[in-house]
Write an enzyme that holds these catalytic residues in place. Structure first.
Site, PDB file in Angstrom:
ATOM      1  N   GLY A  59       0.829  -1.209   0.000  1.00 10.29           N
ATOM      2  CA  GLY A  59       0.000   0.000   0.000  1.00 10.29           C
ATOM      3  C   GLY A  59       0.857   1.251   0.000  1.00 10.29           C
ATOM      4  O   GLY A  59       2.057   1.181   0.271  1.00 10.29           O
ATOM      5  N   CYS A  86       4.982  -6.541   1.647  1.00 14.17           N
ATOM      6  CA  CYS A  86       5.443  -5.162   1.574  1.00 14.17           C
ATOM      7  C   CYS A  86       4.853  -4.327   2.722  1.00 14.17           C
ATOM      8  O   CYS A  86       5.178  -4.573   3.873  1.00 14.17           O
ATOM      9  CB  CYS A  86       5.135  -4.586   0.191  1.00 14.17           C
ATOM     10  SG  CYS A  86       6.089  -3.100  -0.161  1.00 14.17           S
ATOM     11  N   TYR A  87       3.936  -3.402   2.439  1.00 12.32           N
ATOM     12  CA  TYR A  87       3.340  -2.639   3.541  1.00 12.32           C
ATOM     13  C   TYR A  87       2.726  -3.597   4.567  1.00 12.32           C
ATOM     14  O   TYR A  87       2.813  -3.368   5.781  1.00 12.32           O
ATOM     15  CB  TYR A  87       2.260  -1.677   3.017  1.00 12.32           C
ATOM     16  CG  TYR A  87       1.567  -0.932   4.144  1.00 12.32           C
ATOM     17  CD1 TYR A  87       2.050   0.290   4.581  1.00 12.32           C
ATOM     18  CD2 TYR A  87       0.465  -1.481   4.788  1.00 12.32           C
ATOM     19  CE1 TYR A  87       1.444   0.950   5.648  1.00 12.32           C
ATOM     20  CE2 TYR A  87      -0.146  -0.832   5.853  1.00 12.32           C
ATOM     21  CZ  TYR A  87       0.350   0.384   6.274  1.00 12.32           C
ATOM     22  OH  TYR A  87      -0.253   1.030   7.320  1.00 12.32           O
ATOM     23  N   HIS A 175       7.417  -8.747  -3.700  1.00  8.90           N
ATOM     24  CA  HIS A 175       6.063  -8.987  -4.209  1.00  8.90           C
ATOM     25  C   HIS A 175       5.968 -10.338  -4.938  1.00  8.90           C
ATOM     26  O   HIS A 175       6.347 -10.435  -6.098  1.00  8.90           O
ATOM     27  CB  HIS A 175       5.666  -7.862  -5.158  1.00  8.90           C
ATOM     28  CG  HIS A 175       5.437  -6.570  -4.447  1.00  8.90           C
ATOM     29  ND1 HIS A 175       4.210  -6.210  -3.947  1.00  8.90           N
ATOM     30  CD2 HIS A 175       6.285  -5.575  -4.110  1.00  8.90           C
ATOM     31  CE1 HIS A 175       4.304  -5.039  -3.345  1.00  8.90           C
ATOM     32  NE2 HIS A 175       5.560  -4.622  -3.433  1.00  8.90           N
ATOM     33  N   GLU A 177       3.321 -11.676  -5.942  1.00  8.94           N
ATOM     34  CA  GLU A 177       2.151 -11.700  -6.836  1.00  8.94           C
ATOM     35  C   GLU A 177       2.457 -11.241  -8.255  1.00  8.94           C
ATOM     36  O   GLU A 177       1.680 -11.511  -9.166  1.00  8.94           O
ATOM     37  CB  GLU A 177       1.014 -10.854  -6.230  1.00  8.94           C
ATOM     38  CG  GLU A 177       1.232  -9.338  -6.217  1.00  8.94           C
ATOM     39  CD  GLU A 177       2.048  -8.828  -5.029  1.00  8.94           C
ATOM     40  OE1 GLU A 177       2.809  -9.617  -4.448  1.00  8.94           O
ATOM     41  OE2 GLU A 177       1.932  -7.634  -4.700  1.00  8.94           O
ATOM     42  N   ASP A 233     -17.319 -11.505 -21.883  1.00  7.83           N
ATOM     43  CA  ASP A 233     -18.168 -11.679 -20.696  1.00  7.83           C
ATOM     44  C   ASP A 233     -19.601 -12.096 -21.055  1.00  7.83           C
ATOM     45  O   ASP A 233     -20.118 -13.062 -20.508  1.00  7.83           O
ATOM     46  CB  ASP A 233     -18.188 -10.399 -19.854  1.00  7.83           C
ATOM     47  CG  ASP A 233     -16.789  -9.999 -19.401  1.00  7.83           C
ATOM     48  OD1 ASP A 233     -15.899 -10.881 -19.410  1.00  7.83           O
ATOM     49  OD2 ASP A 233     -16.578  -8.825 -19.068  1.00  7.83           O
ATOM     50  N   LYS A 375     -11.386 -11.788 -14.869  1.00 10.82           N
ATOM     51  CA  LYS A 375     -11.435 -11.978 -16.326  1.00 10.82           C
ATOM     52  C   LYS A 375     -10.755 -13.289 -16.774  1.00 10.82           C
ATOM     53  O   LYS A 375     -11.276 -13.999 -17.625  1.00 10.82           O
ATOM     54  CB  LYS A 375     -10.725 -10.791 -16.990  1.00 10.82           C
ATOM     55  CG  LYS A 375     -10.953 -10.689 -18.473  1.00 10.82           C
ATOM     56  CD  LYS A 375     -12.232  -9.958 -18.736  1.00 10.82           C
ATOM     57  CE  LYS A 375     -12.502  -9.761 -20.200  1.00 10.82           C
ATOM     58  NZ  LYS A 375     -13.721  -8.961 -20.384  1.00 10.82           N
TER      59      LYS A 375
END
Ligand code: XMP
Length: 519
Positions: A59, A86-87, A175, A177, A233, A375
């Site tokens: 963040g 991280c944060y 990170h 991710e 979608d 998605k």
């Protein structure tokens, strides 16, 4: 009786990170359902969710400020594994008495992680080049928090990963991710599967079964109408509902005359012929063109196209007997954004909506079977439902279609030229195996004329520009560095094969300062 796919879940607590959704997608990829809550979500809500583990995101705040958003008590009270990124790591460390400092050890980019002892979470990253991790931080943890030990460091950050001595609480300065961290997915999977005891219930086959059951329970024997656009979608909603409720579904496909080449045919073939969906195809080409006559302002064009669409759709829906439900292809990021917008916490508010709210006068209730999905999950489900790859892997196409790709007034003749050039560009991208390497590619028609020669004759014809961009989120974009020979081939074909186009340009503007579309 199959297992409830929502019974094992992870909570991602968002401290304002641009990567919160990415963390959630990684958890889903690891086969576990998860949701994202804002970091100041009420404790009761966190406890009620009953997660098997919690991930604290990064963040923009700093824990060096005493008023920083803390790790909520409820998270630690749950007694489940916690992973701070991280944060999230810094907040966890501060909470356990560590000092966090700003500045001195700022890091951005790849760093090599040096394990300190053998910790399974760090080992999950892999070995050698796999220990490269992506760093992006200003602050860092300076002293070891009470009850924790250091399990990895980098050259510039001595405390790059922490683990609690007796509880399943972990902190990562890097990170996992982002794709730049090669072993990141394995680390997250290890956390989710080994520490949080999740078993991979969240997978396409089970998700489809779950959606089908939920839709059947929701709509009963009522009829459902869906505005099918041919986009990913709405296509996946159509395929899913076709399987769930068969004949109770009617799809309305509006040909507004602003579609790409072959689109109407492809939709009819896929849905009506292969999937046996009841489909009403409305030829509204003339109607849209007349409504747009003389209009040049892009926002006015958008409004007119949106309004006409609603009218056409409503006319059709009103004629259908027994219809009580309107199906929509809302997906999880839309849900998160609307929630953030409602609380005023939106970092990015979506500025484009295809169907600017179908009118309440339709008196239909909403059925949104993709509300929980990202998605990439929608695509995987579409694949599992047998939709053709060409449809699932499609570049996004704006609701107003070629209406905003013909600059200024939309005339039938211009739309034809834009469509013909776009067809060639897309065809060549596929032939050269470049289509999937760019996020979006299309042709823009410029209503100006330029001089050219062809054979012995002089030409004075229109100009088109090719646009191709690379981007993850469409908020920023880089123009695609397509090969010269490829661009040369496209330009030659467009000018030679299309009577009316004399010149082809390539757009080399990034976003910002330009936008992806020209209008
Ligand atoms: P811009 O041009 O804003 O485009 O950089 C970012 C993404 O949004 C799409 N876009 C639209 N989509 N209705 C839509 O449904 C619209 O009016 C619209 N305008 C732009 C654009 O194609 C790109 O993917």
């Amino acid at each position: 009786m199959t297992a409830d796919i929502h019974s094992e879940r992870i909570l991602v607590l968002d401290f304002g990170s641009q990567y919160a959704q990415l963390i959630a997608r990684r958890v889903r990829e690891a086969g576990c359902y998860c949701e994202i809550y804002a970091c100041d979500a009420p404790g009761g809500q966190i406890l009620d969710f009953e997660p098997r583990g919690v991930i604290l995101s990064g963040g923009p705040e700093t824990t060096t400020d005493d008023a920083h958003p803390p790790v909520p008590d409820a998270v630690l009270d749950l007694g489940v594994p916690v992973l701070g990124i991280c944060y999230g790591m810094q907040a966890l460390a501060r909470r356990h008495g560590a000092e966090v400092h700003a500045g001195r050890r700022r890091e951005f980019g790849l760093a090599t992680l040096h394990p300190d002892g053998a910790h399974p979470l760090i080992e999950a990253l892999g070995e050698g080049p796999e220990t490269e991790v992506w760093m992006s931080h200003g602050d860092h943890v300076d002293t070891v928090p009470e009850g924790f030990r250091v399990v990895a460091s980098t050259e510039s950050v001595p405390i790059a990963a922490l683990a609690h001595e007796s509880r399943p609480w972990f902190g990562l300065q890097f990170h996992p991710e982002v794709t730049h961290t090669p072993g990141g997915q394995r680390l997250i999977e290890h956390f989710v599967r080994q520490y949080c005891d999740c078993h991979g219930l969240w997978e396409p086959g089970a998700i489809i079964e779950d959606c089908i059951e939920a839709v059947r329970a929701q709509v009963g024997k009522d009829g459902v109408v869906l505005a099918l656009s041919g986009g990913v979608d709405s296509s996946v909603v159509a395929a899913l509902l076709a399987r769930a409720i068969g004949e109770q579904l009617t799809c309305v496909f509006v040909d507004n005359g602003l579609l790409r080449a072959g689109e109407a045919e492809q939709v009819r073939e896929t849905f009506a012929e292969h999937l046996g969906v009841r489909m009403i195809q409305v030829d509204a080409r003339e109607r849209f063109l007349s409504a747009l006559a003389g209009v040049t302002d892009p926002e006015d064009k958008r409004k007119i196209i949106g309004r006409e669409f609603i009218h056409v759709f409503q006319e059709q829906a009103e004629q259908l007997p027994n219809v009580r439900w309107l199906a929509q292809g809302t997906i999880y990021p839309d849900v998160i954004e609307s929630a953030a917008a409602a609380t005023g916490k939106a970092h990015l508010i979506k500025s484009h909506h295809n169907v600017g709210g179908l009118p309440e006068t339709l008196h239909l209730q909403l059925v949104e079977p993709l509300r929980e999905l990202f998605k990439d999950e929608v695509r995987r489900i579409g694949q599992a439902l047998g939709l053709p790859q060409e449809l699932i892997g499609r570049h996004p196409f704006p609701g107003p279609g070629l209406g905003v790709r013909v600059l200024g007034e939309v005339r039938g003749e211009y739309v034809e030229l834009a469509r013909a050039a776009d067809r060639i560009f897309i065809e060549e991208l596929r032939t050269w195996d470049l289509y999937d390497k760019v996020a979006q590619a299309f042709v823009v028609f410029l209503p100006v004329r330029a001089v050219g020669v062809m054979g012995d004759g002089r030409r004075y014809d229109y100009v088109v520009t090719l646009r191709a961009v690379e981007t993850q989120d469409f908020m920023t974009a880089r123009w695609a560095r397509l090969p010269d020979e490829f661009l040369d081939r496209c330009a030659r074909r467009i000018i030679n094969e299309i009577d009316g186009i004399a010149r082809v340009c390539y757009d080399i503007s990034g976003k910002p300062p330009a936008t992806v579309e020209w209008e």
